[in-house]
Scaffold this active site. Sequence first.
Site, mmCIF file in Angstrom:
data_model
loop_
_atom_site.group_PDB
_atom_site.id
_atom_site.type_symbol
_atom_site.label_atom_id
_atom_site.label_comp_id
_atom_site.label_asym_id
_atom_site.label_seq_id
_atom_site.Cartn_x
_atom_site.Cartn_y
_atom_site.Cartn_z
ATOM 1 N N ARG A 65 0.832 -1.210 0.000
ATOM 2 C CA ARG A 65 0.000 0.000 0.000
ATOM 3 C C ARG A 65 0.863 1.255 0.000
ATOM 4 N NH1 ARG A 65 -2.548 3.101 4.322
ATOM 5 N NH2 ARG A 65 -4.509 4.052 3.599
ATOM 6 N N HIS A 69 0.647 4.268 -2.678
ATOM 7 C CA HIS A 69 0.340 5.637 -2.287
ATOM 8 C C HIS A 69 1.496 6.582 -2.598
ATOM 9 C CE1 HIS A 69 -3.354 5.156 0.542
ATOM 10 N NE2 HIS A 69 -3.377 4.276 -0.443
ATOM 11 N N VAL A 73 1.465 10.064 -5.848
ATOM 12 C CA VAL A 73 1.710 11.457 -5.491
ATOM 13 C C VAL A 73 3.148 11.801 -5.876
ATOM 14 C CG1 VAL A 73 1.716 13.175 -3.647
ATOM 15 C CG2 VAL A 73 0.117 11.253 -3.547
ATOM 16 N N ASN A 97 -3.658 8.799 4.361
ATOM 17 C CA ASN A 97 -2.525 8.113 4.986
ATOM 18 C C ASN A 97 -2.451 8.261 6.502
ATOM 19 O OD1 ASN A 97 -1.559 7.417 2.383
ATOM 20 N ND2 ASN A 97 -0.481 9.377 2.213
ATOM 21 N N PRO A 165 -6.673 7.408 -5.285
ATOM 22 C CA PRO A 165 -8.079 6.986 -5.423
ATOM 23 C C PRO A 165 -8.689 6.648 -4.065
ATOM 24 C CG PRO A 165 -6.701 5.912 -7.071
ATOM 25 C CD PRO A 165 -5.763 6.607 -6.123
ATOM 26 N N HIS A 195 -5.965 -5.920 -2.701
ATOM 27 C CA HIS A 195 -6.874 -5.926 -1.554
ATOM 28 C C HIS A 195 -7.118 -7.338 -1.023
ATOM 29 C CE1 HIS A 195 -8.816 -1.771 -2.639
ATOM 30 N NE2 HIS A 195 -7.561 -1.680 -2.230
ATOM 31 N N THR A 196 -6.473 -8.311 -1.613
ATOM 32 C CA THR A 196 -6.594 -9.678 -1.104
ATOM 33 C C THR A 196 -5.824 -9.863 0.202
ATOM 34 O OG1 THR A 196 -6.479 -12.014 -1.753
ATOM 35 C CG2 THR A 196 -4.597 -10.657 -2.322
ATOM 36 N N SER A 256 -8.836 -15.380 3.273
ATOM 37 C CA SER A 256 -7.381 -15.625 3.367
ATOM 38 C C SER A 256 -6.663 -14.287 3.468
ATOM 39 C CB SER A 256 -6.885 -16.410 2.148
ATOM 40 O OG SER A 256 -7.305 -15.775 0.939
ATOM 41 N N ASP A 261 -3.812 -14.167 -3.155
ATOM 42 C CA ASP A 261 -4.523 -15.120 -4.009
ATOM 43 C C ASP A 261 -5.694 -14.390 -4.665
ATOM 44 O OD1 ASP A 261 -6.472 -14.863 -2.039
ATOM 45 O OD2 ASP A 261 -5.978 -16.776 -1.072
#
Length: 334
Positions: A65, A69, A73, A97, A165, A195-196, A256, A261
Amino acid sequence: MLDQIPTIKILMILLVLVLYLSSDVEAQLRVDFYRNTCPDAESIIQEEVRKAFFRDRGIAPGLVRMHFHDCFVRGCDASILIKSTPANVAEEDGPPNAGSLRGFEVIESAKDRLEQECRGLVSCADILAYAARDSVVVTGGLGWDVPAGRRDGRISRAEETVDIPAPFDSLDQITQAFAKKTLLQDDMIALLGAHTIGRSHCTSFSDRLYNFSSTNSQDPTLDRRFAALLKRQCPRGPQGTVDPNRDLVVPMDPSSPAMTDVGYYRSVLLNRGLFTSDQTLLTIPRARAQVVQNVQNPLLWMRKFGDAMVNMGKIGVLTGNDGEIRVNCRVING
């Protein structure tokens, strides 16, 4: 002068010029950038990521992440690592943040070791790019070759984090945000698969549970049983929504949460995407088809994800004599 040169020769000259310029751009970022100058750079970073992950599994999604991020920027220049000062509120403390970034200590540990090994050579921006890749690998994903050669920026402003976003954005809004960074919708769909792994604060999606619209308190696209579970995990406070003062978090992929995955895409197909920006992938046939394809072919998605991370890692990079190589990733050089 040019009108005296045959057309074919002009075309050949232009072609050679284009090839020269494009090869020069490619040479600025390249795989194995530190092979001769700091050959152990990648292995040192990998070791630090693995050590941190086995102490705290939340570090891996935090580093992925943070790289994302950072790149959105001012480009991938490690400006997200710069600390705020009394004279400047930095990206670290911008709205998307503030209080939610993780992994600074991993970057600092790797930087300390690299400064002892090969002083002043490995940029913080490259460390962050490598660490994101290594975080995916340590959580079971495929690795990819990271082109390196980035240099570090000297400017970090909280107000510029508006380019990142938001979790409540629509498909069009997210696509446009990625397009501004020269990324395609295909890149966006692949990258959302990150996002998994990891967790989200309840405040990032609580409007879908309690304050969705004037006609629906709950988002009607959200699976009812999943919504009921989220409400138990994110109860309303005295103001009628989730209390922002409570540090309530939930896994983004409950099946998970510590594994890279395609569980995220399965959740989206079941209307269990946590954010509006997740569930919006089903709003157009082309995006939905890619979600289905990713579920059916996990290896293909992992390859697409790696390619998209490489593309993202090229956004607005500083190379050559631009920027600097920070001695301390958290502070610009004096």
